[in-house]
Design an enzyme around this catalytic site. Sequence first.
Site, PDB file in Angstrom:
ATOM      1  N   HIS A  24       1.023  -1.073   0.400  1.00  0.00           N
ATOM      2  CA  HIS A  24       0.368   0.496   0.069  1.00  0.00           C
ATOM      3  C   HIS A  24       0.711   1.326   0.046  1.00  0.00           C
ATOM      4  CE1 HIS A  24      -3.208   1.924   2.551  1.00  0.00           C
ATOM      5  NE2 HIS A  24      -2.638   3.118   0.874  1.00  0.00           N
ATOM      6  N   GLU A  59       0.889   7.712  -3.490  1.00  0.00           N
ATOM      7  CA  GLU A  59       1.580   7.149  -2.753  1.00  0.00           C
ATOM      8  C   GLU A  59       2.693   8.838  -2.919  1.00  0.00           C
ATOM      9  OE1 GLU A  59       1.231   5.361  -0.048  1.00  0.00           O
ATOM     10  OE2 GLU A  59      -0.671   5.195  -0.386  1.00  0.00           O
ATOM     11  N   HIS A  81       3.164  10.227  -0.017  1.00  0.00           N
ATOM     12  CA  HIS A  81       4.166   9.908   1.020  1.00  0.00           C
ATOM     13  C   HIS A  81       5.848  10.148   0.536  1.00  0.00           C
ATOM     14  CE1 HIS A  81       1.082   8.419   4.210  1.00  0.00           C
ATOM     15  NE2 HIS A  81       0.793   7.989   2.786  1.00  0.00           N
TER      16      HIS A  81
END
Length: 223
Positions: free
Chosen positions: A74, A116, A120
């Site tokens: 993930h 992502e 992040h």
Amino acid sequence: MRPGAVATALAIGLGLAGSLALPIAPARAASSTPGAFDFYVLSLSWSPGFCATGGDAKARDQCAAGSGLGFVVHGLWPQFTHGFPSDCGPAGRFPSRQALDTVAGVYPDAGLARYEWRKHGTCSGLSPTDYFAAVKQARDAVVVPQPFQAPRAEQTWAPMDVARAFAAANPGLRTDETAVTCRSGDLEEVRVCLAKDLRGFVPCPEVARASCRAPGMTVPPVR
């Protein structure tokens, strides 16, 4: 590293309220400096659980019958001891096709990889290519226990027993360095806390507190 054999069998009726995990704390103020964080969280999503709880409407390829996907990445998330940074880079900065190619087969699809990176990866202080190399390195460093390697039958596990299975399969990993989350009574994710250099596991009490509070949960089989 040898997969551990963990015997568990629980037959428990789960309610929605009892199965939800507590969320990881939100980012603290003034925390968007790339590279300024304490450790990483590698989040491994259990595809059958994700797909059984609404994911099939968002990720058709991942959830397609015959995909055979179990645990997939993930994300690899920079984390503070309390809270986490997010969206640390320019909104229009996207990873190149060459960078995305380095994680083919690590994320379930390129769209998630792009998301992502933006949310992040920009906080890692790394270039897209180096960040995705770190994602692959982190994924390769964690052994998935044998009971979760493409099971074809539904299982029932206590969240702590899932954490113990991962600890048994990964020398040096402790249960307080992981979180096992669930949604609607199904296994959702296993989160593993890693040092910034990815050379070892680290305690992460705040992350661990996000673990599923239910006494047991269903582990749907791969499709």
